[in-house]
Each structure stands twice: as structure tokens, then as C-alpha cells.
Design a protein around this motif. Structure first.
Motif, PDB file in Angstrom:
ATOM      1  N   SER A 157      13.179  -1.417   0.678  1.00 16.71           N
ATOM      2  CA  SER A 157      12.778  -1.627  -0.715  1.00 16.71           C
ATOM      3  C   SER A 157      11.297  -1.951  -0.815  1.00 16.71           C
ATOM      4  CB  SER A 157      13.612  -2.757  -1.337  1.00 16.71           C
ATOM      5  OG  SER A 157      14.966  -2.373  -1.421  1.00 16.71           O
ATOM      6  N   ALA A 158      10.782  -2.717   0.144  1.00 12.81           N
ATOM      7  CA  ALA A 158       9.342  -3.000   0.147  1.00 12.81           C
ATOM      8  C   ALA A 158       8.541  -1.719   0.293  1.00 12.81           C
ATOM      9  CB  ALA A 158       9.012  -3.973   1.273  1.00 12.81           C
ATOM     10  N   ASP A 159       8.970  -0.844   1.189  1.00 11.42           N
ATOM     11  CA  ASP A 159       8.281   0.432   1.373  1.00 11.42           C
ATOM     12  C   ASP A 159       8.373   1.288   0.107  1.00 11.42           C
ATOM     13  OD1 ASP A 159       7.710  -0.351   3.954  1.00 11.42           O
ATOM     14  OD2 ASP A 159       9.342   0.806   4.853  1.00 11.42           O
ATOM     15  N   PHE A 160       9.535   1.276  -0.534  1.00 11.77           N
ATOM     16  CA  PHE A 160       9.705   2.002  -1.789  1.00 11.77           C
ATOM     17  C   PHE A 160       8.710   1.510  -2.830  1.00 11.77           C
ATOM     18  CE2 PHE A 160      11.365   1.995  -6.091  1.00 11.77           C
ATOM     19  CZ  PHE A 160      11.781   3.303  -6.285  1.00 11.77           C
ATOM     20  N   LEU A 161       8.592   0.199  -2.956  1.00 14.85           N
ATOM     21  CA  LEU A 161       7.700  -0.375  -3.964  1.00 14.85           C
ATOM     22  C   LEU A 161       6.245  -0.035  -3.676  1.00 14.85           C
ATOM     23  CD1 LEU A 161       9.443  -3.837  -4.401  1.00 14.85           C
ATOM     24  CD2 LEU A 161       9.457  -1.915  -6.014  1.00 14.85           C
ATOM     25  N   LEU A 168       9.761 -10.911   6.102  1.00 13.06           N
ATOM     26  CA  LEU A 168       8.461 -11.519   5.837  1.00 13.06           C
ATOM     27  C   LEU A 168       7.362 -10.845   6.656  1.00 13.06           C
ATOM     28  CD1 LEU A 168       9.521 -15.268   5.772  1.00 13.06           C
ATOM     29  CD2 LEU A 168       8.778 -13.906   3.812  1.00 13.06           C
ATOM     30  N   ARG A 169       7.630 -10.578   7.922  1.00 14.48           N
ATOM     31  CA  ARG A 169       6.628  -9.914   8.765  1.00 14.48           C
ATOM     32  C   ARG A 169       6.335  -8.511   8.247  1.00 14.48           C
ATOM     33  NH1 ARG A 169      10.014 -11.976  12.944  1.00 14.48           N
ATOM     34  NH2 ARG A 169       9.160 -13.937  13.796  1.00 14.48           N
ATOM     35  N   HIS A 170       7.392  -7.797   7.866  1.00 15.61           N
ATOM     36  CA  HIS A 170       7.221  -6.419   7.387  1.00 15.61           C
ATOM     37  C   HIS A 170       6.367  -6.384   6.127  1.00 15.61           C
ATOM     38  CE1 HIS A 170       8.409  -2.185   6.874  1.00 15.61           C
ATOM     39  NE2 HIS A 170       8.440  -2.460   5.578  1.00 15.61           N
ATOM     40  N   VAL A 171       6.690  -7.252   5.178  1.00 16.91           N
ATOM     41  CA  VAL A 171       5.949  -7.248   3.919  1.00 16.91           C
ATOM     42  C   VAL A 171       4.521  -7.742   4.133  1.00 16.91           C
ATOM     43  CG1 VAL A 171       5.884  -8.148   1.569  1.00 16.91           C
ATOM     44  CG2 VAL A 171       8.060  -7.490   2.576  1.00 16.91           C
ATOM     45  N   ALA A 172       4.337  -8.712   5.004  1.00 18.90           N
ATOM     46  CA  ALA A 172       2.981  -9.179   5.293  1.00 18.90           C
ATOM     47  C   ALA A 172       2.133  -8.048   5.860  1.00 18.90           C
ATOM     48  CB  ALA A 172       3.025 -10.350   6.269  1.00 18.90           C
ATOM     49  N   GLU A 173       2.729  -7.235   6.725  1.00 14.82           N
ATOM     50  CA  GLU A 173       1.989  -6.126   7.332  1.00 14.82           C
ATOM     51  C   GLU A 173       1.594  -5.067   6.317  1.00 14.82           C
ATOM     52  OE1 GLU A 173       0.729  -5.813  10.203  1.00 14.82           O
ATOM     53  OE2 GLU A 173       1.662  -7.453  11.332  1.00 14.82           O
ATOM     54  N   LEU A 174       2.222  -5.056   5.161  1.00 13.05           N
ATOM     55  CA  LEU A 174       1.827  -4.127   4.103  1.00 13.05           C
ATOM     56  C   LEU A 174       0.511  -4.544   3.458  1.00 13.05           C
ATOM     57  CD1 LEU A 174       5.308  -3.586   2.393  1.00 13.05           C
ATOM     58  CD2 LEU A 174       4.153  -2.072   4.036  1.00 13.05           C
ATOM     59  N   ILE A 212       4.305 -17.220   9.019  1.00  6.75           N
ATOM     60  CA  ILE A 212       4.541 -15.799   9.307  1.00  6.75           C
ATOM     61  C   ILE A 212       3.602 -14.926   8.494  1.00  6.75           C
ATOM     62  CG2 ILE A 212       6.201 -13.911   9.014  1.00  6.75           C
ATOM     63  CD1 ILE A 212       8.410 -15.951   9.735  1.00  6.75           C
ATOM     64  N   VAL A 213       3.491 -15.222   7.205  1.00  2.00           N
ATOM     65  CA  VAL A 213       2.645 -14.394   6.334  1.00  2.00           C
ATOM     66  C   VAL A 213       1.171 -14.567   6.686  1.00  2.00           C
ATOM     67  CG1 VAL A 213       1.905 -13.998   3.949  1.00  2.00           C
ATOM     68  CG2 VAL A 213       4.334 -14.410   4.466  1.00  2.00           C
ATOM     69  N   THR A 214       0.736 -15.805   6.859  1.00  2.94           N
ATOM     70  CA  THR A 214      -0.696 -16.053   7.058  1.00  2.94           C
ATOM     71  C   THR A 214      -1.181 -15.654   8.446  1.00  2.94           C
ATOM     72  OG1 THR A 214      -0.226 -18.370   7.641  1.00  2.94           O
ATOM     73  CG2 THR A 214      -0.791 -17.883   5.341  1.00  2.94           C
ATOM     74  N   ALA A 215      -0.273 -15.308   9.336  1.00  2.00           N
ATOM     75  CA  ALA A 215      -0.691 -14.719  10.610  1.00  2.00           C
ATOM     76  C   ALA A 215      -1.283 -13.334  10.387  1.00  2.00           C
ATOM     77  CB  ALA A 215       0.497 -14.640  11.571  1.00  2.00           C
ATOM     78  N   VAL A 216      -0.993 -12.757   9.204  1.00  2.71           N
ATOM     79  CA  VAL A 216      -1.481 -11.410   8.871  1.00  2.71           C
ATOM     80  C   VAL A 216      -2.539 -11.468   7.769  1.00  2.71           C
ATOM     81  CG1 VAL A 216      -0.811  -9.099   8.099  1.00  2.71           C
ATOM     82  CG2 VAL A 216       0.773 -10.459   9.504  1.00  2.71           C
ATOM     83  N   HIS A 217      -2.253 -12.180   6.676  1.00  4.39           N
ATOM     84  CA  HIS A 217      -3.214 -12.320   5.575  1.00  4.39           C
ATOM     85  C   HIS A 217      -2.884 -13.571   4.790  1.00  4.39           C
ATOM     86  CE1 HIS A 217      -0.605 -11.241   2.142  1.00  4.39           C
ATOM     87  NE2 HIS A 217      -0.044 -10.365   2.947  1.00  4.39           N
TER      88      HIS A 217
END
Length: 204
Positions: free
Chosen positions: A98-102, A123-129, A151-156
């Protein structure tokens, strides 16, 4: 102010776009939908479970859930309707597909529901987006919030954290525990802190 549309459109894009126009007329800054990939999110046993009551859109839970989901064209119409009324249109992603769809329909942000705050892979998947992320914190412990933020802030760090009391609806406003917003601001001063609620009216 974000107007929660959820699946209250009943799977009808005409209703969804009218809700967007009404939310804009009421002064909302944004509207939020929901997106689920039912085959990913639910077990076959649950999808085949009988689901017959006044709020059902099908004889089984799977048929009910399928009836509520908007597809590519419908989401595009919602995004266009929001743009025409100068409000942002985004959605909660309940799973990775669903995240990829959005992302494909060009939403400006993705929200993670309270139930997803302990879903580390999501959380990791969406953060990587690398898209602005809004995290709801109902039905969890403080350590769950800290873990999700890490988890999120490890990416952004383009993150908003929303205090939430997971009751539908909250009938006793003392249960809202709104002072926890102050604690979140103290613990996470770098991020936007807000509130996500399920109450009727504005008295709270």
C-alpha cells in the motif's frame, strides 16, 4: 487540521471527492484516506469469514474489505479533487504494498496507523521511501514510540508524531490524556508533535 476520511466513502469515489470538497470548505488543511492490500494484510481465514451485519459491504470480510478499497484511477481523482480545493491529500499505508501504491499516485506524505507502530518492517520500508511520515501512537507503550522513531530517523527525520487514544470513539474526555502531548514535545523536540483522535465534535 487533517480531516479523516478513512473508508467512510464506502468505496465510492464520488462520495470521497464530495467529502474532500466539504472538508476543504470547513477549513481543513488536508484530507486523509486509508490504503490496504487485503491479500497481504489479512489471513485467508479472516478474508473468508462471514461478515453479515448492517455495516457490511459483502457476505465475507474479504468481500467487505475489497468493496472499500479505491484503485489507481479513484485515488488520482481524489488527489485532483484535493488540489482543486487547495488541500493536501494523503493516506495511511497499512502494509508495504500500500505504501508503494501511494507513492505511485503521488501523495505528499504517508501516515502509519497506531497498529503499525510496532511493525518494524513496515516502518523501515516507508522510511526508505524518504517521504514525510506521520506516526500515530495509540495502543502502545512509550518504548514502542522510541523504537519506531529510531527506525525512521536512521533514514530521515521528516517525521511527525501524533498522540492518540485508541478508542472508537472516546466517550470520556479524561481518557484523552492530552498532557502526553507535552511529554512528547519534551522527549522529541525536533519533530512536529500533534494529536490524532476519534471524538465527536470539538468540545475536547
Amino acid at each position: 487540521v487533517v480531516a479523516e476520511l478513512g473508508h467512510n466513502h464506502g468505496g465510492d469515489v464520488r462520495t470521497a471527492t464530495e467529502m474532500i470538497r466539504v472538508a476543504a470548505a470547513c477549513g481543513a488543511d488536508a484530507v486523509k484516506l486509508q490504503k490496504r492490500d487485503n491479500q497481504t494484510l489479512y489471513t485467508e481465514e479472516l478474508l473468508n469469514q462471514p461478515y453479515e451485519h448492517e455495516h457490511s459491504y459483502g457476505l465475507t470480510y474479504g468481500v467487505h474489505r475489497a468493496a472499500l478499497e479505491l484503485g489507481d484511477a479513484e485515488y488520482a481523482r481524489c488527489v485532483e479533487a484535493a488540489a482543486a480545493t487547495a488541500v493536501a491529500c494523503f493516506a495511511t499505508a497499512f502494509d508495504e504494498r500500500s505504501a508503494d501504491f501511494l507513492m505511485g499516485v503521488g501523495v505528499p506524505a504517508i501516515k502509519i496507523a497506531s497498529g503499525g507502530i510496532t511493525d518494524a518492517p513496515l516502518l523501515r520500508h516507508v522510511a526508505e521511501l524518504r517521504i514525510p511520515l506521520i506516526l500515530s501512537t495509540g495502543a502502545c507503550e512509550e518504548r514502542d514510540i522510541d523504537r519506531a522513531v529510531a527506525i525512521v530517523t536512521a533514514v530521515h527525520e521528516d517525521l511527525a508524531i501524533l498522540h492518540c487514544t485508541a478508542a472508537y470513539p472516546v466517550l470520556d474526555y479524561r481518557q484523552l490524556n492530552l498532557r502526553y502531548i507535552q511529554r512528547l514535545r519534551a522527549r522529541h523536540p525536533s519533530f512536529v508533535i500533534g494529536w490524532s483522535g476519534h471524538v465527536s465534535g470539538i468540545a475536547m
